[in-house]
Scaffold this active site. Structure first.
Site, short mmCIF file in Angstrom:
data_model
loop_
_atom_site.label_atom_id
_atom_site.label_comp_id
_atom_site.label_asym_id
_atom_site.label_seq_id
_atom_site.Cartn_x
_atom_site.Cartn_y
_atom_site.Cartn_z
N ASP A 92 21.49 70.58 81.85
CA ASP A 92 21.78 69.12 81.92
C ASP A 92 20.93 68.30 82.90
O ASP A 92 20.52 67.20 82.59
CB ASP A 92 23.15 68.62 81.89
N ASP A 95 20.74 71.23 87.94
CA ASP A 95 21.55 72.82 87.88
C ASP A 95 21.13 73.50 86.64
O ASP A 95 20.42 73.40 85.92
CB ASP A 95 22.81 72.33 88.06
N TYR A 241 31.99 66.35 84.16
CA TYR A 241 31.89 65.54 82.93
C TYR A 241 33.19 65.06 82.41
O TYR A 241 33.47 65.48 81.39
CB TYR A 241 30.84 66.04 81.98
#
Length: 524
Positions: A92, A95, A241
Site C-alpha cells: 500500500d 511498507d 486502516y
C-alpha cells in the site's frame, strides 16, 4: 455531438503531442518547440510517471515487461497457510503489507480515471500501462474473494512489518492472513472491493476477450451482496486502516458503480432507499462524495449511460446533488461555507497526516463534477457566499495539480523523479535500500534500520512517480525519511492523481487560443 467533440479532443491532444508542445518524457519543465514556453507543468510526463509508480509497488512474481528494474519478485508464497493463492497485488505504501481495503480503493480510483479520461490517457500513450495497473490490483481482489461469503482483506502482520526495515525481496516477517466472512463481516472492505471490480469491469468490458470482464462483474455483484446481506463494520486492519465512517458510504459507492456498469434498476433502488451521509473529505475510509458524484451523474444530470425510463419519479434523488454541492462548497476557497482551508501557498489542507491523499481525491471529484456540469449545461454550484461556474471549479482543481508538481512556495515537486527538485528520501523500504540486483545479499530487518533508514543520504533508488504525503500547513517540507506523515507515498494518492493529472492535461491542451495549433504546426 458528444462523439464528435470527443474525436476533436483526441485529435487536439494527439496533434499537440506530435509537435512536442510540453509533452517530452525527459523534460518536466513544459518546454515547447522553437523556444515556445508554456506556464503549466509537463502533465504528460507527470501522468506517465504517476502510472509507472504502481510497478514499483507490485508484490508477487514480476512480469517480463516490468519497467521498474530495481524491484524483484517478492512474497511468492502469500496465502499458502490456508491453501489459497494470494500472491500479487500492491504494497500500500512504504511498507510490505498488502491491505485489501485501500488496495481496492486504489483500483476503483484508477478505473474511474480510465473511464472518465480514457481519451486523455490514450492520447498520452499511457492507456496500456494504466490498464495493466488496474488489472494487477483487480486480479488480486478476484483471488481474494474465495467464496460468496469470504474475502481476504490483508496479507502480512502490520505490527511486525513496521518493526522491520527491509526490502520486500528480503521480507521474512509473518505473512499473517486476515479475512472477513459471514460470521466476521466487514461491509466496508467487501463494498469497496465490489466498487473496484465494477469500475474495473467498465475498463475491460469492450475487450474482444470477455473472460476478464465477466469475472469482474460476477465477483462485484457477489461482493455487494456479501457486504449488504452480512452487515458489519470492518475492524481487522486496525490500527492501520480502521473505518471511522461506517459502511453505509461503501454500500452506496458500490451500488452506484454497479448501476453505472449494469443499468440494473435494483442498484438504483438501493440508492433511492439508502440515502444519507455527508463528508468534507473523500478517502479510502469515506466514500460519500464519490458516491454522491456518481449518483448525481446518473440521476440529476441524466448522463447518457442511464436509460430514461429509470428516471421517472426519482426527483428525490436530487439529495445526492445537494450533498455533492455541499462538498464543493466545503473545499472551494471563499465559498462562505469553506471547511477545508488552503495553506498560504494555496494547497487544500485537510489534516497534517498524509495530506495529499485528501488533496488528490478532492481534486479528482472537482474535475469530474465540473466536466459533468459543463457537459450537461446544468450551471454551477451555489454556496452561501459565492457561486462557482464549472470553469472556476476546474481551474481551482488544476491549481492543486500544479502545486503538487512544483508550483508552490518550496518550488518542489512532490512527485519523485519529476523536475530536478523532488523528495530524495521518501519513507519507503524498497527505495531506501540498494536494489537486490545491486546488493544481492540479504539485508536483514535490523541492518535496514541501522544502516539505511537513519542515513541522510538520498535513497539509492528513485521511486519514479511516487507522490509523498506532502508539506505541512505552512507549505514546508523537510525531506526526512523518518517523517512518514509527510514523506511516505501511498497507492491511493497516486491513483487519484492519475485522473486529476489526465484532466489537467486535457484542460490545458483544449484551452489553447484559436489558431494556436495551426501556428505551432507551421512554426515547426
Amino acid at each position: 455531438m458528444v462523439a464528435s467533440m470527443a474525436a476533436v479532443k483526441v485529435w487536439v491532444l494527439m496533434a499537440l503531442m506530435c509537435i512536442g508542445v510540453g509533452l517530452g518524457d525527459d523534460d518536466d519543465t513544459a518546454a515547447a518547440g522553437d523556444g515556445l514556453r508554456l506556464s503549466s507543468p509537463n502533465y504528460h510526463g507527470a501522468l506517465a510517471k504517476a502510472i509507472l509508480f504502481f510497478e514499483g509497488q507490485r508484490s508477487g512474481r514480476l512480469p517480463a515487461n516490468q519497467r521498474v528494474k530495481w524491484r524483484g519478485d517478492s512474497a511468492l508464497t502469500d496465502g499458502q497457510g490456508e491453501n489459497v493463492n494470494l500472491t500479487g497485488g500492491y504494497y500500500d505504501a512504504g511498507d510490505n503489507v498488502k491491505f485489501g481495503f485501500p488496495m481496492a480503493f486504489t483500483v476503483t480510483l484508477l478505473s474511474w480515471s480510465a473511464v472518465e479520461y480514457r481519451d486523455e490517457v490514450a492520447a498520452a500513450g499511457q492507456l496500456r500501462h494504466l490498464r495493466s495497473a488496474i488489472q494487477w490490483g483487480a486480479d488480486f481482489l478476484l483471488r481474494a474473494h474465495t467464496s460468496p461469503t469470504t474475502l481476504y482483506t490483508q496479507v502480512g502482520d502490520g505490527n511486525a512489518d513496521h518493526q522491520c526495515w527491509e526490502r520486500p525481496e528480503d521480507m521474512d516477517t509473518p505473512r499473517t492472513l486476515y479475512k472477513i466472512t459471514a460470521n466476521s463481516p466487514g461491509s466496508e472492505a467487501a463494498g469497496e472491493a465490489a466498487a473496484a471490480l465494477a469500475a474495473a469491469y467498465m475498463v475491460f468490458r469492450d475487450d474482444r476477450d470477455k473472460t476478464l470482464a465477466t469475472q469482474l462483474l460476477a465477483a462485484s455483484r457477489s461482493l455487494f451482496d456479501f457486504a449488504n446481506n452480512y452487515r458489519g463494520s470492518f475492524q481487522s486492519s486496525c490500527p492501520f486502516y480502521c473505518s471511522y465512517s461506517g459502511f453505509q458510504d461503501e454500500l452506496l459507492w458500490a451500488s452506484a458503480w454497479l448501476f453505472r456498469a449494469t443499468k440494473d434498476s435494483k442498484y438504483l433502488d438501493f440508492l433511492q432507499n439508502n440515502q444519507g451521509g455527508s463528508a468534507t473529505e473523500f478517502s479510502w475510509d469515506n466514500k460519500y462524495p464519490g458516491a454522491q458524484l456518481l449518483a448525481t451523474q446518473a440521476i440529476h444530470l441524466n448522463v447518457s449511460f442511464i436509460h430514461q425510463e429509470y428516471l421517472s419519479g426519482r426527483t428525490e434523488l436530487e439529495g445526492y446533488k445537494r450533498g455533492l454541492d455541499s462538498f464543493v462548497c466545503a473545499v472551494m476557497p471563499n465559498s462562505g461555507n469553506t471547511q477545508i482551508h488552503t495553506t498560504p501557498g494555496g494547497l487544500l489542507f485537510t489534516r497534517d497526516s498524509v495530506n495529499l491523499q485528501y488533496t488528490t481525491t478532492a481534486t479528482l471529484v472537482l474535475f469530474i463534477y465540473s466536466m459533468a456540469l459543463s457537459t450537461t449545461g446544468s450551471g454551477g454550484v451555489q454556496c452561501s457566499g459565492a457561486s462557482f461556474s464549472p470553469d472556476e471549479i476546474s481551474s481551482f482543481a488544476a491549481s492543486q495539480v500544479d502545486y503538487i508538481l512544483g508550483d508552490n512556495p518550496m518550488g518542489m515537486s512532490y512527485m519523485a523523479g519529476f523536475t530536478s527538485k523532488f523528495p530524495r528520501r521518501i519513507h519507503h523500504r524498497g527505495a531506501s535500500i540498494p536494489s537486490i540486483k545491486a546488493l544481492p545479499r540479504k539485508v536483514t530487518c535490523n541492518e535496514g534500520f541501522s544502516s539505511w533508514f537513519p542515513t541522510s543520504n538520498p535513497n539509492p533508488n528513485i521511486h519514479v512517480g511516487a507522490i509523498v504525503g506532502g508539506p505541512n500547513g505552512n507549505d514546508q517540507f523537510s525531506d526526512n525519511r523518518g517523517d512518514s506523515t509527510h514523506s511516505e507515498p501511498a497507492t491511493y494518492i497516486n491513483a487519484a492523481f492519475v485522473g486529476a493529472c489526465a484532466a489537467a492535461l486535457g484542460q490545458n491542451q483544449l484551452e489553447r487560443p484559436a489558431g494556436y495549433i495551426t501556428s505551432v504546426i507551421s512554426s515547426n
